[in-house]
Write a protein that holds these residues in place. Sequence first.
Motif, short mmCIF file in Angstrom:
data_model
loop_
_atom_site.label_atom_id
_atom_site.label_comp_id
_atom_site.label_asym_id
_atom_site.label_seq_id
_atom_site.Cartn_x
_atom_site.Cartn_y
_atom_site.Cartn_z
N ALA A 110 0.84 -1.21 0.00
CA ALA A 110 0.00 0.00 0.00
C ALA A 110 0.87 1.25 0.00
O ALA A 110 0.55 2.24 -0.67
N ARG A 111 1.98 1.22 0.71
CA ARG A 111 2.88 2.37 0.74
C ARG A 111 3.62 2.49 -0.59
O ARG A 111 3.88 3.60 -1.07
N GLN A 112 3.97 1.36 -1.20
CA GLN A 112 4.59 1.38 -2.53
C GLN A 112 3.62 2.02 -3.53
O GLN A 112 4.01 2.88 -4.32
N ALA A 113 2.37 1.58 -3.49
CA ALA A 113 1.35 2.10 -4.41
C ALA A 113 1.14 3.60 -4.21
O ALA A 113 0.93 4.34 -5.18
N ALA A 114 1.20 4.06 -2.96
CA ALA A 114 1.01 5.49 -2.68
C ALA A 114 2.09 6.32 -3.37
O ALA A 114 1.82 7.39 -3.91
N VAL A 115 3.32 5.83 -3.37
CA VAL A 115 4.42 6.53 -4.05
C VAL A 115 4.16 6.55 -5.55
O VAL A 115 4.30 7.59 -6.21
N LEU A 116 3.75 5.42 -6.10
CA LEU A 116 3.48 5.35 -7.54
C LEU A 116 2.30 6.24 -7.92
O LEU A 116 2.30 6.86 -8.98
N ARG A 117 1.30 6.34 -7.04
CA ARG A 117 0.16 7.23 -7.30
C ARG A 117 0.60 8.69 -7.36
O ARG A 117 0.09 9.46 -8.17
#
Length: 179
Positions: A110-117
């Motif tokens: 979820a934290r990885q996805a937040a950076v990509l978002r």
Amino acid sequence: MLTLAILGFLHDEPLHGYELKSRITGLTGHIRPVSDGALYPAIARLEKAGLLARRSEPGSGAVPRQVLELTAGGRAELERRLADPAEAEISDQIRFFTVAAFLDRLADPARQAAVLRRRLAFLETPSSFFYDADGRPVTAEQERNPFRRGMLLVARASGAAERAWLSETIEELEGGPAS
């Protein structure tokens, strides 16, 4: 960017300075080469801050080689930097690629996805290399200079590929459709 690359590569394994420089050069060298005058002071600052440690190891000759390794504090700093990259690390492609190279060290999808978002949101904001007299972005179709038109076409294609990758990866990380 240099600090992040140092922490990221040392997260993988202990390295001596030359090996570390080679890996950083491989990541960014053709665009932003790293000099000894930048690398070794950065290593010294990180060592002084307790983020990495130095140990001696037998070398190939009589001189022992100095091996650098990440400390627990260095691992925590790497995780902090990956979880909340500076705005320039989102907006600058080379800096973002440095973040992306080590983003798997951030254990939470979820934290990885937040950076990509954050990167995807940046890429979806209209921009251009060139603007007209009224401050509107110039498109490739509007540009008469063939070299500028080429820049705009390459940027468009690259941006489309990156947005597709980001959307696909976010979907995989979140287990559902990317918005």
